[in-house]
Design a protein around this motif. Structure first.
Motif, PDB file in Angstrom:
ATOM      1  N   PRO A 261      72.635  14.300  71.545  1.00 15.73           N
ATOM      2  CA  PRO A 261      71.615  15.341  71.382  1.00 15.73           C
ATOM      3  C   PRO A 261      70.253  14.804  70.944  1.00 15.73           C
ATOM      4  O   PRO A 261      69.227  15.414  71.238  1.00 15.73           O
ATOM      5  CB  PRO A 261      72.211  16.253  70.308  1.00 15.73           C
ATOM      6  N   SER A 262      70.231  13.659  70.249  1.00 17.63           N
ATOM      7  CA  SER A 262      68.956  13.097  69.792  1.00 17.63           C
ATOM      8  C   SER A 262      68.256  12.284  70.871  1.00 17.63           C
ATOM      9  O   SER A 262      67.098  11.908  70.719  1.00 17.63           O
ATOM     10  CB  SER A 262      69.178  12.201  68.570  1.00 17.63           C
ATOM     11  N   GLY A 263      68.965  11.995  71.960  1.00 16.19           N
ATOM     12  CA  GLY A 263      68.405  11.157  73.013  1.00 16.19           C
ATOM     13  C   GLY A 263      68.899   9.725  72.964  1.00 16.19           C
ATOM     14  O   GLY A 263      68.541   8.918  73.822  1.00 16.19           O
ATOM     15  N   ALA A 264      69.723   9.383  71.955  1.00 21.03           N
ATOM     16  CA  ALA A 264      70.337   8.053  71.908  1.00 21.03           C
ATOM     17  C   ALA A 264      71.416   7.977  72.984  1.00 21.03           C
ATOM     18  O   ALA A 264      71.828   8.992  73.545  1.00 21.03           O
ATOM     19  CB  ALA A 264      70.936   7.786  70.531  1.00 21.03           C
ATOM     20  N   VAL A 265      71.891   6.760  73.269  1.00 23.63           N
ATOM     21  CA  VAL A 265      72.893   6.583  74.321  1.00 23.63           C
ATOM     22  C   VAL A 265      74.167   5.977  73.758  1.00 23.63           C
ATOM     23  O   VAL A 265      74.155   5.299  72.726  1.00 23.63           O
ATOM     24  CB  VAL A 265      72.366   5.683  75.464  1.00 23.63           C
ATOM     25  N   ALA A 266      75.277   6.256  74.430  1.00 19.39           N
ATOM     26  CA  ALA A 266      76.555   5.660  74.048  1.00 19.39           C
ATOM     27  C   ALA A 266      76.577   4.191  74.452  1.00 19.39           C
ATOM     28  O   ALA A 266      76.058   3.814  75.500  1.00 19.39           O
ATOM     29  CB  ALA A 266      77.696   6.399  74.723  1.00 19.39           C
ATOM     30  N   LYS A 267      77.176   3.373  73.616  1.00 21.61           N
ATOM     31  CA  LYS A 267      77.342   1.961  73.941  1.00 21.61           C
ATOM     32  C   LYS A 267      78.287   1.816  75.135  1.00 21.61           C
ATOM     33  O   LYS A 267      79.037   2.739  75.444  1.00 21.61           O
ATOM     34  CB  LYS A 267      77.926   1.210  72.736  1.00 21.61           C
ATOM     35  N   PRO A 268      78.265   0.678  75.808  1.00 22.88           N
ATOM     36  CA  PRO A 268      79.266   0.434  76.863  1.00 22.88           C
ATOM     37  C   PRO A 268      80.679   0.557  76.278  1.00 22.88           C
ATOM     38  O   PRO A 268      80.886   0.381  75.074  1.00 22.88           O
ATOM     39  CB  PRO A 268      78.962  -1.005  77.301  1.00 22.88           C
ATOM     40  N   ALA A 269      81.643   0.853  77.136  1.00 21.46           N
ATOM     41  CA  ALA A 269      82.993   1.180  76.683  1.00 21.46           C
ATOM     42  C   ALA A 269      83.588   0.129  75.751  1.00 21.46           C
ATOM     43  O   ALA A 269      84.192   0.467  74.734  1.00 21.46           O
ATOM     44  CB  ALA A 269      83.908   1.381  77.894  1.00 21.46           C
ATOM     45  N   ASP A 270      83.397  -1.159  76.064  1.00 23.60           N
ATOM     46  CA  ASP A 270      84.041  -2.198  75.256  1.00 23.60           C
ATOM     47  C   ASP A 270      83.444  -2.302  73.851  1.00 23.60           C
ATOM     48  O   ASP A 270      84.041  -2.918  72.964  1.00 23.60           O
ATOM     49  CB  ASP A 270      83.994  -3.552  75.966  1.00 23.60           C
ATOM     50  N   ARG A 271      82.269  -1.715  73.641  1.00 21.24           N
ATOM     51  CA  ARG A 271      81.673  -1.671  72.303  1.00 21.24           C
ATOM     52  C   ARG A 271      81.704  -0.274  71.702  1.00 21.24           C
ATOM     53  O   ARG A 271      81.614  -0.108  70.496  1.00 21.24           O
ATOM     54  CB  ARG A 271      80.230  -2.185  72.348  1.00 21.24           C
ATOM     55  N   PHE A 272      81.853   0.724  72.551  1.00 21.71           N
ATOM     56  CA  PHE A 272      81.883   2.114  72.089  1.00 21.71           C
ATOM     57  C   PHE A 272      83.121   2.368  71.236  1.00 21.71           C
ATOM     58  O   PHE A 272      83.065   3.069  70.224  1.00 21.71           O
ATOM     59  CB  PHE A 272      81.864   3.048  73.305  1.00 21.71           C
ATOM     60  N   TYR A 273      84.275   1.780  71.632  1.00 22.13           N
ATOM     61  CA  TYR A 273      85.536   1.996  70.931  1.00 22.13           C
ATOM     62  C   TYR A 273      85.909   0.836  70.005  1.00 22.13           C
ATOM     63  O   TYR A 273      87.044   0.762  69.544  1.00 22.13           O
ATOM     64  CB  TYR A 273      86.665   2.187  71.948  1.00 22.13           C
ATOM     65  N   GLU A 274      85.000  -0.033  69.735  1.00 25.80           N
ATOM     66  CA  GLU A 274      85.295  -1.241  68.953  1.00 25.80           C
ATOM     67  C   GLU A 274      85.767  -0.879  67.551  1.00 25.80           C
ATOM     68  O   GLU A 274      85.143  -0.073  66.853  1.00 25.80           O
ATOM     69  CB  GLU A 274      84.027  -2.102  68.875  1.00 25.80           C
ATOM     70  N   ASN A 275      86.888  -1.473  67.129  1.00 25.93           N
ATOM     71  CA  ASN A 275      87.419  -1.216  65.788  1.00 25.93           C
ATOM     72  C   ASN A 275      87.776  -2.487  65.029  1.00 25.93           C
ATOM     73  O   ASN A 275      88.368  -2.437  63.955  1.00 25.93           O
ATOM     74  CB  ASN A 275      88.651  -0.313  65.870  1.00 25.93           C
TER      75      ASN A 275
ATOM     76  N   ASN B 149      88.967  -6.810  76.268  1.00 25.15           N
ATOM     77  CA  ASN B 149      89.881  -6.596  77.394  1.00 25.15           C
ATOM     78  C   ASN B 149      90.864  -5.470  77.107  1.00 25.15           C
ATOM     79  O   ASN B 149      91.166  -4.650  77.981  1.00 25.15           O
ATOM     80  CB  ASN B 149      90.645  -7.883  77.711  1.00 25.15           C
ATOM     81  N   GLU B 150      91.368  -5.425  75.879  1.00 23.43           N
ATOM     82  CA  GLU B 150      92.307  -4.358  75.511  1.00 23.43           C
ATOM     83  C   GLU B 150      91.620  -2.994  75.538  1.00 23.43           C
ATOM     84  O   GLU B 150      92.202  -2.010  76.007  1.00 23.43           O
ATOM     85  CB  GLU B 150      92.878  -4.637  74.116  1.00 23.43           C
ATOM     86  N   ILE B 151      90.390  -2.951  75.042  1.00 24.16           N
ATOM     87  CA  ILE B 151      89.635  -1.693  75.063  1.00 24.16           C
ATOM     88  C   ILE B 151      89.421  -1.227  76.493  1.00 24.16           C
ATOM     89  O   ILE B 151      89.605  -0.042  76.814  1.00 24.16           O
ATOM     90  CB  ILE B 151      88.277  -1.863  74.341  1.00 24.16           C
ATOM     91  N   ASN B 152      89.058  -2.159  77.361  1.00 25.61           N
ATOM     92  CA  ASN B 152      88.823  -1.791  78.767  1.00 25.61           C
ATOM     93  C   ASN B 152      90.099  -1.317  79.447  1.00 25.61           C
ATOM     94  O   ASN B 152      90.074  -0.397  80.275  1.00 25.61           O
ATOM     95  CB  ASN B 152      88.234  -2.978  79.529  1.00 25.61           C
ATOM     96  N   GLN B 153      91.223  -1.941  79.100  1.00 22.21           N
ATOM     97  CA  GLN B 153      92.491  -1.528  79.688  1.00 22.21           C
ATOM     98  C   GLN B 153      92.919  -0.146  79.214  1.00 22.21           C
ATOM     99  O   GLN B 153      93.432   0.672  79.994  1.00 22.21           O
ATOM    100  CB  GLN B 153      93.575  -2.550  79.341  1.00 22.21           C
TER     101      GLN B 153
END
Length: 301
Positions: free
Chosen positions: A155-169, A175-179
């Motif tokens: 909503p603020s205009g920021a963007v989501a990180k690419p998938a492999d960094r969006f779900y990083e824990n 590779n596991e995140i992408n799978q």
């Protein structure tokens, strides 16, 4: 009736058919420009005059005006102008969405007196049934606004990180995140966001969809009187939208109407995918706003 209107008779001065009063405490809301309503023990009824074409887009226009005000409010709430350079992970994205959801709740209250008149439990049920579907549609609205369907904007205009960094824990490799999450990410791009952007809905159609998604009677967790109100409100919005299409000179308006219906099915499928994704976040201990998680996993059946 149409002949009367053609010679100048005002619709709001026409007395409609009289109903048998089963309960003197109950008042019926009459859809139209001069709507009046009164809640009574969780009972809400809405009567639509038959045979009258809605030439005034009162509810859609009201939603449009209030949504424009919402966009201005977002600039103040998030204390910055839209900034696509900032990237958010899943936890940051969910927190920002939850802040924005409070504004959407207020939007529903100010736009629909019928919603504001409901008891708190009915309002919560209706809103929780609606909000994830609206979030899905609004992602496509943002993508079209910023002219980039390959990114997910907050909503603020920021963007989501690419998938492999969006779900990083810190525990899962890239590779596991992408799978694990790659298929959901691809589905969101290819089967949800891109098709919705390609449908090319204008502001009026998006605001009509907001009302249609909110007043959804198709769930078992709403009571009979609320379902009746939902049916009536949807009928009003569809009539207003159809009136808008009829007044347009565009020959594709009939196609656009069915495209609206197609989008509803698409959004419902996307919501189910979203629920699966959140379950996986829990399995892999990925940090996520708990209230947001509860909304996504809300039991509608």
């Amino acid at each position: 009736m149409e002949k009367c209107l053609a010679v100048g008779m005002q619709r709001d001065q026409i007395q409609g058919p009289r109903d048998v009063i089963e309960n003197p405490k109950k008042m019926k809301m009459i859809g139209g420009r001069n709507s009046s309503f009164a809640p009574s023990e969780n009972s809400y009824k809405l009567r639509i005059e038959p045979g009258i074409c809605y030439r005034h887009l009162d509810r859609i226009h009201c939603t449009t005006e209030n949504y424009r005000n919402l966009e201005n409010t977002r600039l103040s709430v998030f204390n910055k102008h839209p900034n696509a350079s900032k990237e958010l992970d899943v936890h940051e994205f969910s927190i920002e969405i939850m802040t924005d959801i409070k504004l959407i709740w207020r939007l529903c209250e100010t736009t629909f007196p019928e919603f504001n008149a409901l008891c708190q439990q009915d309002k919560k049920t209706l809103f929780y049934n609606f909000i994830i579907k609206w979030n899905i549609l609004e992602l496509s609205i943002y993508s079209r606004k910023y002219n980039d369907p390959t990114k997910f904007y907050s909503p603020s205009g920021a963007v989501a990180k690419p998938a492999d960094r969006f779900y990083e824990n810190g525990k899962l490799s890239k590779n596991e995140i992408n799978q694990i999450f790659g298929p959901y990410w691809a589905y969101r791009y290819e089967n949800v966001n891109n098709p919705l952007v390609a449908m090319g809905f204008d502001e009026t159609e998006n605001m009509a969809l907001l009302g249609i998604l909110l007043w959804d009677p198709g769930y078992t967790n709403i009571n009979e009187s609320l379902a009746e109100t939902c049916h009536a409100m949807r009928k009003i919005i569809f009539r207003e939208l159809n009136s808008c299409y009829e007044s347009s000179e565009d020959e594709t308006t009939s196609r656009n109407f069915f495209t609206i219906l197609d989008s509803l099915s698409l959004i419902e499928r996307a919501e189910q995918k979203c629920r699966e994704e959140i379950h996986l976040c829990g399995v892999h201990k990925i940090e996520f706003d708990q209230e947001r998680k509860n909304m996504i996993l809300w039991d509608k059946n």
